[in-house]
Scaffold this active site. Structure first.
Site, PDB file in Angstrom:
ATOM      1  N   HIS A 310      44.668  37.396  35.866  1.00 54.90           N
ATOM      2  CA  HIS A 310      43.768  38.403  34.567  1.00 54.90           C
ATOM      3  C   HIS A 310      42.332  37.584  34.856  1.00 54.90           C
ATOM      4  CE1 HIS A 310      42.160  38.544  30.264  1.00 54.90           C
ATOM      5  NE2 HIS A 310      42.938  39.399  30.424  1.00 54.90           N
ATOM      6  N   ASP A 367      50.482  42.584  29.625  1.00 47.10           N
ATOM      7  CA  ASP A 367      51.200  43.315  29.788  1.00 47.10           C
ATOM      8  C   ASP A 367      52.453  42.862  31.042  1.00 47.10           C
ATOM      9  OD1 ASP A 367      47.863  44.167  30.936  1.00 47.10           O
ATOM     10  OD2 ASP A 367      49.247  45.997  29.624  1.00 47.10           O
TER      11      ASP A 367
HETATM   12  C1  SDX Z   1      44.305  43.727  30.718  1.00 47.24           C
HETATM   13  O1  SDX Z   1      39.822  41.416  30.206  1.00 47.24           O
HETATM   14  C2  SDX Z   1      40.396  41.589  29.473  1.00 47.24           C
HETATM   15  O2  SDX Z   1      40.664  41.353  29.112  1.00 47.24           O
HETATM   16  C3  SDX Z   1      41.985  43.177  30.206  1.00 47.24           C
HETATM   17  C4  SDX Z   1      43.401  42.996  28.548  1.00 47.24           C
HETATM   18  C5  SDX Z   1      42.798  42.608  27.017  1.00 47.24           C
HETATM   19  O3  SDX Z   1      43.772  42.428  26.456  1.00 47.24           O
HETATM   20  O4  SDX Z   1      42.048  43.378  27.008  1.00 47.24           O
HETATM   21  O5  SDX Z   1      43.657  41.101  29.029  1.00 47.24           O
HETATM   22  C6  SDX Z   1      44.187  44.025  28.917  1.00 47.24           C
HETATM   23  O6  SDX Z   1      43.802  44.762  31.565  1.00 47.24           O
HETATM   24  C7  SDX Z   1      45.019  42.366  31.228  1.00 47.24           C
HETATM   25  C8  SDX Z   1      45.238  42.669  33.417  1.00 47.24           C
HETATM   26  C9  SDX Z   1      45.801  43.421  33.253  1.00 47.24           C
HETATM   27  N1  SDX Z   1      46.652  44.082  34.990  1.00 47.24           N
HETATM   28  C10 SDX Z   1      47.183  43.805  35.944  1.00 47.24           C
HETATM   29  O7  SDX Z   1      48.066  43.107  35.228  1.00 47.24           O
HETATM   30  C11 SDX Z   1      46.568  44.338  37.478  1.00 47.24           C
HETATM   31  C12 SDX Z   1      47.114  42.896  38.182  1.00 47.24           C
HETATM   32  N2  SDX Z   1      46.545  42.423  38.155  1.00 47.24           N
HETATM   33  C13 SDX Z   1      45.024  42.262  38.899  1.00 47.24           C
HETATM   34  O8  SDX Z   1      44.657  43.915  39.044  1.00 47.24           O
HETATM   35  C14 SDX Z   1      43.895  41.541  38.164  1.00 47.24           C
HETATM   36  O9  SDX Z   1      44.439  39.948  38.004  1.00 47.24           O
HETATM   37  C15 SDX Z   1      42.883  41.716  37.547  1.00 47.24           C
HETATM   38  C16 SDX Z   1      42.170  43.058  37.584  1.00 47.24           C
HETATM   39  C17 SDX Z   1      43.995  41.791  36.231  1.00 47.24           C
HETATM   40  C18 SDX Z   1      42.041  40.466  37.726  1.00 47.24           C
HETATM   41  O10 SDX Z   1      41.241  41.121  38.708  1.00 47.24           O
HETATM   42  P1  SDX Z   1      40.119  39.338  39.295  1.00 47.24           P
HETATM   43  O11 SDX Z   1      40.334  38.729  38.128  1.00 47.24           O
HETATM   44  O12 SDX Z   1      39.178  40.757  39.668  1.00 47.24           O
HETATM   45  O13 SDX Z   1      40.602  39.044  40.242  1.00 47.24           O
HETATM   46  P2  SDX Z   1      40.188  39.132  41.627  1.00 47.24           P
HETATM   47  O14 SDX Z   1      41.153  40.336  41.566  1.00 47.24           O
HETATM   48  O15 SDX Z   1      39.501  38.867  42.340  1.00 47.24           O
HETATM   49  O16 SDX Z   1      42.144  38.069  42.525  1.00 47.24           O
HETATM   50  C19 SDX Z   1      41.458  36.564  42.476  1.00 47.24           C
HETATM   51  C20 SDX Z   1      41.974  36.596  43.683  1.00 47.24           C
HETATM   52  C21 SDX Z   1      43.018  37.513  45.296  1.00 47.24           C
HETATM   53  O17 SDX Z   1      42.796  37.045  46.674  1.00 47.24           O
HETATM   54  P3  SDX Z   1      41.831  36.349  47.039  1.00 47.24           P
HETATM   55  O18 SDX Z   1      40.838  37.153  47.525  1.00 47.24           O
HETATM   56  O19 SDX Z   1      41.781  35.282  46.361  1.00 47.24           O
HETATM   57  O20 SDX Z   1      42.986  36.095  48.603  1.00 47.24           O
HETATM   58  O21 SDX Z   1      43.429  36.824  43.360  1.00 47.24           O
HETATM   59  C22 SDX Z   1      44.588  37.825  43.763  1.00 47.24           C
HETATM   60  C23 SDX Z   1      43.091  38.381  44.813  1.00 47.24           C
HETATM   61  O22 SDX Z   1      43.498  39.525  45.687  1.00 47.24           O
HETATM   62  N3  SDX Z   1      44.838  38.465  43.206  1.00 47.24           N
HETATM   63  C24 SDX Z   1      46.638  39.386  42.868  1.00 47.24           C
HETATM   64  C25 SDX Z   1      46.930  39.693  41.870  1.00 47.24           C
HETATM   65  N4  SDX Z   1      45.742  39.522  40.692  1.00 47.24           N
HETATM   66  C26 SDX Z   1      44.702  39.134  41.634  1.00 47.24           C
HETATM   67  N5  SDX Z   1      47.144  39.263  44.039  1.00 47.24           N
HETATM   68  C27 SDX Z   1      48.206  40.264  44.125  1.00 47.24           C
HETATM   69  N6  SDX Z   1      48.655  40.480  42.547  1.00 47.24           N
HETATM   70  C28 SDX Z   1      48.146  40.168  41.816  1.00 47.24           C
HETATM   71  N7  SDX Z   1      48.307  40.943  40.109  1.00 47.24           N
END
Ligand code: SDX
Length: 432
Positions: A310, A367
């Site tokens: 998140h 989710d």
């Molecule tokens: C919702 O914003 C809100 O409030 C949203 C929400 C709401 O109520 O409105 O809470 C609802 O959207 C919840 C989130 C649902 N999405 C998912 O579950 C999809 C999977 N999650 C990711 O896509 C991700 O975690 C996000 C989009 C939720 C957050 O992305 P960020 O904050 O931009 O984090 P990032 O992509 O910069 O990741 C940081 C690191 C990265 O690795 P490094 O580059 O540091 O090595 O964490 C890794 C990412 O690769 N990473 C994951 C991951 N999420 C982040 N690796 C594997 N699996 C994941 N799910």
């Protein structure tokens, strides 16, 4: 004269010039540096794609502390609201800022109940869609189409019209969501009933058929109401920011909510609950979990653990805790031994022990469990994000209302770092 203690100084080391900007504090949470004059003062823009460090507005609706796992609406924490309140009362709280007394709650509930029907012409919009259209594509269309029917609540400068539009959206989106489901399975549309609660009415319109009575299961209705509460609002997330930006151009509220639905659809946002179920199908069995955990860590592999991580919560998502309990209640009530839940539990266990996820603070988010509950209740995965949009409508319209009522509300117009070609003369075809 600005108080030195409440300013930050930025020094441009190229020119040696320093600039002072005021620091503004809210009631709780991080302070902000007011950089509204930054471009005028320095000739430069600030740069923050994804808005990881940027506050886009001032708001009093929802407070999130991602490190402490706190989510509160108008100061009331989500765990207490989920346990002691109900969705319609949370709607009132988000819209008006205080918990209602009985008279106010009865009046609000009466208004919402008597706005649940939609104009009879709206049902004909559905016939333009294929039966297998994704429900979110239908919702973007029909919610936007509300602006064609309710001209008496599109004047955003009239407080009465803003309030009616808000009530209409909170009341009608569940009806449109149920119509969307019925249309997709070829069953007749079911009209709302005024004797049911908000969650009961939605379940009735979705699952009742004319040929037999529909019995509301109170455990399922309670779980549905909790799911709505947990998704009601969430600060300046992607879809809420979309609604605010659309609203800043003074577009009508129905069009703004349709833009929020479009933004929520993405699998990185509200589409994640549907993506969680698809991911569990892809993993297939507990034996495959380690292989997919490795895929999620591999930068060259597009696979991510949907339902994990998140932008704000870097400890745990308090909604996931409530959702996890509700998930077990529903599966127990329906006596479902869902292998997907067993797989989800094992995935959660392994991920939370894995250094990669611990280091990046990737915990199950709201989710992760919602998809399993919704599947148990009987919704197809394609309807999951529609339910998220249904519940989030009150958050979107409350944030929209707060923005419109901002005395100095301005149109949102971000700038950019231009990296395209420098200015050049046109070249005629014969010289290319
Ligand atoms: C919702 O914003 C809100 O409030 C949203 C929400 C709401 O109520 O409105 O809470 C609802 O959207 C919840 C989130 C649902 N999405 C998912 O579950 C999809 C999977 N999650 C990711 O896509 C991700 O975690 C996000 C989009 C939720 C957050 O992305 P960020 O904050 O931009 O984090 P990032 O992509 O910069 O990741 C940081 C690191 C990265 O690795 P490094 O580059 O540091 O090595 O964490 C890794 C990412 O690769 N990473 C994951 C991951 N999420 C982040 N690796 C594997 N699996 C994941 N799910």
């Amino acid at each position: 004269m600005t108080d030195k203690k409440n300013t930050v100084t930025v020094t441009d080391n190229a020119s040696g010039k320093s600039y002072e900007f005021p620091v503004l504090g809210g009631s709780i949470g991080p302070k902000v540096v007011d950089i509204r004059s930054f471009y005028a003062d320095t000739g430069m823009f600030t740069y923050d794609p994804g808005f990881t460090s940027t506050a886009s507005c001032e708001s009093g609706l929802t407070y999130i502390d991602g490190f402490e796992g706190v989510l509160a609406h108008r100061g009331y924490q989500i765990g207490e609201l989920a346990e002691k309140s109900n969705y319609l009362e949370v709607c009132y709280l988000l819209l008006y800022g205080e918990l209602p007394n009985k008279a106010a709650m009865d009046a609000f509930s009466d208004s919402i109940t008597h706005h649940t029907m939609v104009h009879e012409q709206l049902q004909y919009f559905y016939r333009g869609f294929r039966r297998d259209a994704h429900p979110m594509s239908i919702m973007v269309g029909v919610v936007g189409a509300l602006s064609a029917f309710y001209h008496d609540s599109t004047d955003i400068h009239d407080p009465k019209q803003r309030e009616i539009a808000a009530h209409r959206l909170i009341a009608k989106v569940p009806t449109l969501a149920a119509l969307t489901y019925k249309y997709s399975i070829g069953q007749p549309f079911v009209y709302p009933r005024n004797d049911l609660t908000y969650a009961e009415n939605f379940l009735y319109m979705t699952f009742a058929v004319p040929s037999e009575p529909y019995e509301i299961n109170p455990v399922i209705a309670d779980a549905m109401d909790k799911i709505f509460i947990l998704h009601a609002d969430h600060e300046q997330n992607a879809s809420t920011s979309t609604v605010r930006l659309a609203g800043s151009s003074q577009a009508n509220p129905f069009a703004c909510i349709a833009s929020g639905i479009a933004s929520l659809w993405g699998p990185a946002h509200g589409g994640a609950n549907e993506a969680v179920l698809k991911m569990l199908d892809q993993i297939g069995s507990v034996e495959n979990v380690p292989k997919f955990i490795e895929k999620a860590k591999d930068k060259d592999d597009p696979f991510r653990l949907m339902g994990f991580g998140h932008r704000v919560y870097k400890n745990y998502d308090p909604r996931a805790e409530v959702m996890r309990k509700s998930c077990h209640d529903v599966l127990k009530e329906l006596d479902i031994k869902d292998p997907k839940l067993a797989l989800a539990m094992e995935l959660e266990r392994i991920a939370l022990e894995d250094e990669y996820f611990i280091e990046r603070k990737l915990f199950p988010n709201v989710d992760f469990y919602s998809g399993i509950i919704l599947k148990a209740i009987g919704f197809p995965t394609s309807m999951f994000t529609v339910l998220f949009a249904l519940a989030r409508t009150v958050g979107w319209i409350s944030q929209w209302k707060e923005m419109i009522e901002e005395p100095k509300q301005k149109i949102g117009r971000p700038r950019q770092l231009y990296t395209g070609p420098e200015l050049r003369d046109y070249v005629s075809m014969d010289k290319r």
